[in-house]
Design an enzyme around this catalytic site. Structure first.
Site, PDB file in Angstrom:
ATOM      1  N   GLN A 185     -12.363  -4.256  82.228  1.00 40.50           N
ATOM      2  CA  GLN A 185     -11.535  -4.386  80.994  1.00 40.50           C
ATOM      3  C   GLN A 185     -10.636  -5.393  80.804  1.00 40.50           C
ATOM      4  O   GLN A 185      -9.738  -5.652  80.021  1.00 40.50           O
ATOM      5  CB  GLN A 185     -10.637  -2.854  81.204  1.00 40.50           C
ATOM      6  CG  GLN A 185     -11.457  -1.810  80.980  1.00 40.50           C
ATOM      7  CD  GLN A 185     -10.939  -0.323  80.721  1.00 40.50           C
ATOM      8  OE1 GLN A 185      -9.640  -0.331  81.026  1.00 40.50           O
ATOM      9  NE2 GLN A 185     -11.569   0.608  80.842  1.00 40.50           N
ATOM     10  N   ARG A 186     -10.726  -6.265  81.947  1.00 35.35           N
ATOM     11  CA  ARG A 186      -9.973  -7.577  81.959  1.00 35.35           C
ATOM     12  C   ARG A 186     -10.592  -8.465  80.451  1.00 35.35           C
ATOM     13  O   ARG A 186      -9.966  -9.315  80.155  1.00 35.35           O
ATOM     14  CB  ARG A 186     -10.264  -8.424  83.058  1.00 35.35           C
ATOM     15  CG  ARG A 186      -9.380  -7.680  84.109  1.00 35.35           C
ATOM     16  CD  ARG A 186      -8.987  -8.715  85.268  1.00 35.35           C
ATOM     17  NE  ARG A 186      -7.991  -7.998  86.388  1.00 35.35           N
ATOM     18  CZ  ARG A 186      -8.574  -7.234  87.341  1.00 35.35           C
ATOM     19  NH1 ARG A 186     -10.135  -7.566  87.507  1.00 35.35           N
ATOM     20  NH2 ARG A 186      -7.732  -6.901  88.138  1.00 35.35           N
ATOM     21  N   ALA A 187     -11.835  -8.201  80.164  1.00 37.64           N
ATOM     22  CA  ALA A 187     -12.414  -8.831  79.389  1.00 37.64           C
ATOM     23  C   ALA A 187     -11.629  -8.760  77.955  1.00 37.64           C
ATOM     24  O   ALA A 187     -11.323  -9.797  77.178  1.00 37.64           O
ATOM     25  CB  ALA A 187     -13.972  -8.363  78.963  1.00 37.64           C
TER      26      ALA A 187
END
Ligand SMILES: [Zn+2]
Length: 381
Positions: A314-316
């Site tokens: 979810q860092r994307a």
């Protein structure tokens, strides 16, 4: 992609290249180490330049990794940022008290001395330029996070904590060249500190906590070893830096490098005007950033890309969205659009797919279905 309209992006993409070094004159005065090669004088490498610029605008992008062979200008570009650094507010108090903390957390968020100052209307912070902190090669963990001063321990029989490099990186850029060669314990300590915005060092009975709201820039040459995927995932943007493809560009880069070697002050002064304009625009973009929001449907489209790419981390999306907001701010707009997402998507989303994870998760899903199938057919008693 719509044509950027701001002066900032125009200088970055156009004027910097149009300006030619025509004359090579003078002799080498040996000053090239004292002044930095101007960021805007770098030929080509537009993605790298854009990523570094966005880094100065929005810390929430979550770091930047420059990947490429030696001699492609990675370190030169990072060091060239020095003259573009925006001002940040630094606490005047040893406890790190800031006005903003008092606003958000009330009187208890600051020390008694600063509470008095605040009531009297005395500032708790002062503006200073952001700085570039370079992690020395061969740095040890205690050099990075701090440790017991052996010198004072021996001379005075006292235990005193030395500050580490990290404690100086608050609100600054921290640059790690050859980050892939760094010890895992060190890079993890730095990434944790960057993610949490503060870190604590404990040595025996001593402990100290420091702010570490830093922007991490790492560079690596893939020929010299990989970065573990877990660590690479923690860098927001990933830039592939390769040699200049166009022969004219390459020749111009050579000419500028030679001109700089011969007379660095002349080269710096030739770019000084645009450098100053760009620094002012970065400041304006930083001020605009909190107001930048997404056009309807843009975030949903970004999430769709990430899901279609089967990216788990979810860092994307954090990096994708924050980079797009920074780009819109750089273009003097309060609304970030799908076009802005398109500009930054390759930098934010590349090298995030993991074949291993995709296969692993698919197999796990199959096993879970098998388990569900069996437990749901247990006869009831
Ligand atoms: Zn204080």
């Amino acid at each position: 992609m719509t044509k950027p309209r701001s002066q900032l992006l125009d200088i970055l993409f156009n004027q910097g290249v149009a300006q030619k070094v025509l004359q090579l004159s003078g002799t080498d005065q040996g000053l090239a180490d004292a002044v930095r090669f101007p960021f805007l004088a770098l030929v080509g490498q537009e993605e790298m330049k854009l990523a570094l610029l966005l880094s100065l605008i929005n810390r929430q992008i979550g770091g930047l990794l420059l990947i490429g062979p030696r001699g492609t200008g990675k370190t030169t570009a990072v060091r060239g940022l020095i003259n573009l650094m925006p001002a940040v507010k630094r606490s005047l108090c040893a406890h790190g008290c800031e006005e903003e903390a008092a606003l958000n957390g009330g009187g208890e968020a600051i020390c008694p001395d600063c509470a008095v100052k605040l009531e009297q209307g005395t500032p708790l912070t002062r503006e200073e330029p952001m700085r570039l902190i370079e992690l020395p090669l061969n740095a040890r963990l205690e050099d990075v996070i701090g440790g017991i001063s052996e010198r004072i321990a021996l001379e005075q029989n006292k235990i005193v904590l030395n500050r580490g490099v990290l404690s100086y990186a608050d609100q600054n850029l921290l640059y790690i060249d050859e980050v892939n060669l760094l010890d895992d314990a060190i890079i993890n300590a730095i990434l944790d500190a960057a993610a949490q915005g503060l870190f604590t060092v404990r040595r025996g009975p001593m402990s100290a906590t420091y702010r570490s709201r830093l922007f991490l820039i790492g560079s690596m040459n893939p020929e010299e070893g990989d970065l573990r995927p877990q660590i690479q995932d923690r860098f927001g943007l990933r830039i592939i830096v390769t040699a200049l493809e166009d022969s004219e560009d390459r020749l111009e880069a050579y000419r500028r490098a030679v001109a700089y070697q011969q007379n660095p002050y002349k080269v710096v002064s030739e770019w000084a005007y645009n450098t100053q304009l760009t620094a002012m625009d970065i400041r304006a973009a930083r001020a605009l950033l909190p107001k930048v929001h997404f056009a309807e449907g843009a975030e949903q489209e970004g999430i769709r890309w990430i899901q279609d790419l089967k990216i788990e981390s979810q860092r994307a999306e954090i990096t994708l969205f924050e980079a797009a907001r920074a780009y819109a701010a750089a273009d003097e707009r309060e609304t970030a659009t799908i076009d802005d997402l398109r500009v930054v998507a390759p930098m934010a989303l590349r090298q995030r797919q993991s074949e291993f994870t995709t296969i692993y998760l698919a197999q796990q899903k199959k096993e879970d279905e098998l388990i569900q199938g069996i437990i749901n057919h247990t006869p009831h008693h």
